[in-house]
Each structure stands twice: as C-alpha cells, then as structure tokens.
Motif scaffolding. Structure first.
Motif, PDB file in Angstrom:
ATOM      1  N   SER A  24      -4.654  15.647 -17.590  1.00 58.67           N
ATOM      2  CA  SER A  24      -3.466  15.900 -17.101  1.00 58.67           C
ATOM      3  C   SER A  24      -3.393  14.709 -16.257  1.00 58.67           C
ATOM      4  CB  SER A  24      -3.338  16.957 -15.954  1.00 58.67           C
ATOM      5  OG  SER A  24      -3.280  18.154 -16.404  1.00 58.67           O
ATOM      6  N   ASP A  25      -2.169  13.674 -16.467  1.00 60.53           N
ATOM      7  CA  ASP A  25      -1.966  12.525 -16.075  1.00 60.53           C
ATOM      8  C   ASP A  25      -2.068  12.441 -14.496  1.00 60.53           C
ATOM      9  OD1 ASP A  25      -1.163   9.843 -15.235  1.00 60.53           O
ATOM     10  OD2 ASP A  25       0.658   9.802 -16.418  1.00 60.53           O
ATOM     11  N   LEU A  26      -1.697  13.230 -13.719  1.00 56.92           N
ATOM     12  CA  LEU A  26      -1.597  13.047 -12.097  1.00 56.92           C
ATOM     13  C   LEU A  26      -1.403  11.916 -11.617  1.00 56.92           C
ATOM     14  CD1 LEU A  26      -4.807  15.198 -11.899  1.00 56.92           C
ATOM     15  CD2 LEU A  26      -2.368  16.091 -11.777  1.00 56.92           C
ATOM     16  N   GLY A  27      -0.340  11.023 -12.400  1.00 50.71           N
ATOM     17  CA  GLY A  27       0.086   9.808 -11.719  1.00 50.71           C
ATOM     18  C   GLY A  27      -0.987   8.739 -11.984  1.00 50.71           C
ATOM     19  N   ARG A  28      -2.227   8.990 -12.757  1.00 54.12           N
ATOM     20  CA  ARG A  28      -3.322   7.825 -12.784  1.00 54.12           C
ATOM     21  C   ARG A  28      -2.644   6.684 -14.056  1.00 54.12           C
ATOM     22  NH1 ARG A  28      -8.001  10.486 -11.182  1.00 54.12           N
ATOM     23  NH2 ARG A  28      -7.508  11.427  -9.114  1.00 54.12           N
ATOM     24  N   THR A  29      -1.575   7.098 -14.807  1.00 58.31           N
ATOM     25  CA  THR A  29      -1.367   6.063 -15.757  1.00 58.31           C
ATOM     26  C   THR A  29      -0.933   4.821 -15.042  1.00 58.31           C
ATOM     27  OG1 THR A  29      -0.828   7.831 -17.271  1.00 58.31           O
ATOM     28  CG2 THR A  29       0.134   5.256 -17.605  1.00 58.31           C
ATOM     29  N   THR A  30      -0.242   4.845 -13.912  1.00 62.15           N
ATOM     30  CA  THR A  30      -0.167   3.676 -13.057  1.00 62.15           C
ATOM     31  C   THR A  30      -1.315   2.946 -12.492  1.00 62.15           C
ATOM     32  OG1 THR A  30       2.227   4.555 -12.426  1.00 62.15           O
ATOM     33  CG2 THR A  30       1.377   2.805 -11.250  1.00 62.15           C
ATOM     34  N   ASP A  31      -2.047   3.672 -11.816  1.00 62.50           N
ATOM     35  CA  ASP A  31      -3.631   3.225 -11.465  1.00 62.50           C
ATOM     36  C   ASP A  31      -4.242   2.554 -12.660  1.00 62.50           C
ATOM     37  OD1 ASP A  31      -2.775   4.599  -9.071  1.00 62.50           O
ATOM     38  OD2 ASP A  31      -4.056   6.056  -9.457  1.00 62.50           O
ATOM     39  N   GLY A  32      -3.936   3.118 -13.811  1.00 63.34           N
ATOM     40  CA  GLY A  32      -4.725   2.571 -15.025  1.00 63.34           C
ATOM     41  C   GLY A  32      -4.196   1.186 -15.372  1.00 63.34           C
ATOM     42  N   LYS A  33      -2.942   1.175 -15.361  1.00 62.79           N
ATOM     43  CA  LYS A  33      -2.252  -0.182 -15.680  1.00 62.79           C
ATOM     44  C   LYS A  33      -2.490  -1.333 -14.647  1.00 62.79           C
ATOM     45  CE  LYS A  33       1.260  -2.741 -17.628  1.00 62.79           C
ATOM     46  NZ  LYS A  33       0.481  -3.878 -18.260  1.00 62.79           N
ATOM     47  N   LYS A  34      -2.678  -1.017 -13.505  1.00 61.10           N
ATOM     48  CA  LYS A  34      -2.914  -1.869 -12.390  1.00 61.10           C
ATOM     49  C   LYS A  34      -4.642  -2.460 -12.470  1.00 61.10           C
ATOM     50  CE  LYS A  34       0.123   0.065  -8.746  1.00 61.10           C
ATOM     51  NZ  LYS A  34       0.006   0.726  -7.503  1.00 61.10           N
ATOM     52  N   LEU A  35      -5.265  -1.492 -12.957  1.00 60.84           N
ATOM     53  CA  LEU A  35      -6.813  -1.789 -13.216  1.00 60.84           C
ATOM     54  C   LEU A  35      -6.788  -2.856 -14.240  1.00 60.84           C
ATOM     55  CD1 LEU A  35      -9.592  -1.765 -12.538  1.00 60.84           C
ATOM     56  CD2 LEU A  35      -9.846   0.555 -13.834  1.00 60.84           C
ATOM     57  N   PRO A  45     -17.432 -12.472 -16.669  1.00 59.68           N
ATOM     58  CA  PRO A  45     -17.590 -10.947 -16.864  1.00 59.68           C
ATOM     59  C   PRO A  45     -17.890 -10.345 -15.254  1.00 59.68           C
ATOM     60  CG  PRO A  45     -19.150 -12.499 -17.980  1.00 59.68           C
ATOM     61  CD  PRO A  45     -18.083 -13.452 -17.043  1.00 59.68           C
ATOM     62  N   MET A  46     -17.709  -9.117 -15.430  1.00 65.78           N
ATOM     63  CA  MET A  46     -17.524  -8.435 -14.202  1.00 65.78           C
ATOM     64  C   MET A  46     -18.084  -6.799 -14.314  1.00 65.78           C
ATOM     65  SD  MET A  46     -13.776  -7.464 -13.156  1.00 65.78           S
ATOM     66  CE  MET A  46     -12.770  -7.826 -14.345  1.00 65.78           C
ATOM     67  N   VAL A  47     -18.506  -6.355 -13.336  1.00 66.60           N
ATOM     68  CA  VAL A  47     -18.956  -4.815 -13.222  1.00 66.60           C
ATOM     69  C   VAL A  47     -17.929  -4.244 -12.337  1.00 66.60           C
ATOM     70  CG1 VAL A  47     -20.662  -3.170 -12.561  1.00 66.60           C
ATOM     71  CG2 VAL A  47     -21.215  -5.227 -13.715  1.00 66.60           C
ATOM     72  N   ILE A  48     -17.298  -3.082 -12.692  1.00 66.77           N
ATOM     73  CA  ILE A  48     -16.327  -2.462 -11.792  1.00 66.77           C
ATOM     74  C   ILE A  48     -16.957  -0.951 -11.500  1.00 66.77           C
ATOM     75  CG2 ILE A  48     -14.112  -1.131 -11.544  1.00 66.77           C
ATOM     76  CD1 ILE A  48     -13.233  -3.218 -13.440  1.00 66.77           C
ATOM     77  N   ALA A  49     -17.242  -0.868 -10.320  1.00 66.52           N
ATOM     78  CA  ALA A  49     -17.675   0.744  -9.788  1.00 66.52           C
ATOM     79  C   ALA A  49     -16.334   1.309  -9.224  1.00 66.52           C
ATOM     80  CB  ALA A  49     -18.850   0.478  -8.736  1.00 66.52           C
ATOM     81  N   VAL A  50     -16.268   2.601  -9.505  1.00 67.90           N
ATOM     82  CA  VAL A  50     -15.202   3.379  -8.744  1.00 67.90           C
ATOM     83  C   VAL A  50     -16.081   4.257  -7.811  1.00 67.90           C
ATOM     84  CG1 VAL A  50     -13.434   4.838  -8.967  1.00 67.90           C
ATOM     85  CG2 VAL A  50     -13.543   3.065 -10.769  1.00 67.90           C
ATOM     86  N   ASP A  51     -15.497   4.396  -6.683  1.00 64.22           N
ATOM     87  CA  ASP A  51     -16.138   5.334  -5.544  1.00 64.22           C
ATOM     88  C   ASP A  51     -15.085   5.934  -5.003  1.00 64.22           C
ATOM     89  OD1 ASP A  51     -18.334   6.016  -3.941  1.00 64.22           O
ATOM     90  OD2 ASP A  51     -17.928   4.501  -2.329  1.00 64.22           O
ATOM     91  N   ALA A  52     -15.806   7.384  -5.024  1.00 67.67           N
ATOM     92  CA  ALA A  52     -14.805   8.347  -4.438  1.00 67.67           C
ATOM     93  C   ALA A  52     -15.534   9.641  -4.310  1.00 67.67           C
ATOM     94  CB  ALA A  52     -13.652   8.725  -5.223  1.00 67.67           C
ATOM     95  N   PRO A  53     -15.538  10.553  -3.365  1.00 66.33           N
ATOM     96  CA  PRO A  53     -15.959  11.949  -3.403  1.00 66.33           C
ATOM     97  C   PRO A  53     -16.156  12.629  -4.603  1.00 66.33           C
ATOM     98  CG  PRO A  53     -14.387  11.801  -1.728  1.00 66.33           C
ATOM     99  CD  PRO A  53     -14.008  10.770  -2.608  1.00 66.33           C
ATOM    100  N   TRP A  54     -17.190  13.320  -4.671  1.00 60.33           N
ATOM    101  CA  TRP A  54     -17.610  14.117  -5.725  1.00 60.33           C
ATOM    102  C   TRP A  54     -16.345  15.033  -5.986  1.00 60.33           C
ATOM    103  CZ3 TRP A  54     -17.693  19.285  -7.474  1.00 60.33           C
ATOM    104  CH2 TRP A  54     -18.234  19.772  -8.476  1.00 60.33           C
ATOM    105  N   GLY A  55     -16.340  14.905  -7.362  1.00 66.75           N
ATOM    106  CA  GLY A  55     -14.759  15.988  -7.689  1.00 66.75           C
ATOM    107  C   GLY A  55     -13.635  15.305  -7.813  1.00 66.75           C
ATOM    108  N   ALA A  56     -13.454  14.136  -7.378  1.00 69.26           N
ATOM    109  CA  ALA A  56     -12.213  13.269  -7.083  1.00 69.26           C
ATOM    110  C   ALA A  56     -11.559  12.787  -8.466  1.00 69.26           C
ATOM    111  CB  ALA A  56     -12.463  12.276  -6.209  1.00 69.26           C
ATOM    112  N   GLY A  57     -12.241  12.897  -9.778  1.00 70.68           N
ATOM    113  CA  GLY A  57     -11.607  12.440 -10.816  1.00 70.68           C
ATOM    114  C   GLY A  57     -12.262  11.166 -11.399  1.00 70.68           C
ATOM    115  N   LYS A  58     -13.200  10.597 -10.685  1.00 70.45           N
ATOM    116  CA  LYS A  58     -13.516   9.272 -11.373  1.00 70.45           C
ATOM    117  C   LYS A  58     -13.945   9.446 -12.716  1.00 70.45           C
ATOM    118  CE  LYS A  58     -17.166   9.315  -8.341  1.00 70.45           C
ATOM    119  NZ  LYS A  58     -16.734  10.669  -7.704  1.00 70.45           N
TER     120      LYS A  58
END
Length: 110
Positions: A24-35, A45-58
């Motif tokens: 389910s997109d849940l508006g994440r397509t826009t966030d994906g485009k920004k990333l 080269p880089m490493v990207i870490a996504v941080d959020a609470p457990w269950g947030a959909g990371k």
C-alpha cells in the motif's frame, strides 16, 4: 493478549524489481522520489540508514524503494538492501554485509 502487538503481515516484495505498488503506497512514492533525487546528486559512495520506531514501515519502504529507484525514478546509482536483523546470526556482521554486496554486484553485471 496482554503485551502482544497486532501487526499487518509484511507484503511479499521482490527486491530490486517491485516498487511502491507492491505495498500500500501510503504516500511513500513521493518520499521515494525525494530519496532517489538525493542519492543521484551525491557522487561519493554512501550508506543510508533509515531510523524510526519499530513497526513504522522502514523495511517495507526500503524494499519498495530499491526497485522503484531505477524503474520509476530513472536512478543510475546502484543500491544494496541489507537487512541487519535477517543477517544477525554471525558474530561478525561484516561477513554478511560483504556477501550481500557481492551478490548484488554479481546481479548487476551483464
């Protein structure tokens, strides 16, 4: 049922193939485009870490993003998805990380 969490099962996502339509997109397509835009602007080269609470959909977001990055966003930067929890069975995480990167590089070569 005290102390138990009710969760939605994680959708089946084919890494590097499926995009945000796989979940389910849940508006994440826009966030994906920004990333993707950010990743494409950085030349080193880089490493990207996504941080959020457990269950947030990371995990779902990143699994969808690695597919959408090239397919939908025209991304040329190579991506590697590494699930630290799935690979947490060795004392030295570097072994799992190197194996994951190697498999990805092999998949990119013609």
């Amino acid at each position: 049922m005290s102390g138990q969490r009710l969760t939605v099962p994680e959708p089946k996502i084919e890494l590097y193939t499926d995009g945000f339509e796989a979940a389910s997109d849940l508006g994440r397509t826009t966030d994906g485009k920004k990333l993707s835009d950010l990743v494409e602007k950085i030349e080193e080269p880089m490493v990207i870490a996504v941080d959020a609470p457990w269950g947030a959909g990371k995990s779902v977001f990143l699994k969808c993003w690695v597919g959408a990055h090239v397919r939908d966003n025209g991304g040329s930067a190579n991506t590697v998805y590494f699930d630290a929890f799935k690979e947490d069975y060795l004392d030295d995480p570097l072994v799992s990380l190197v194996r994951t990167v190697s498999k990805r590089i092999e998949g990119l070569t013609p």
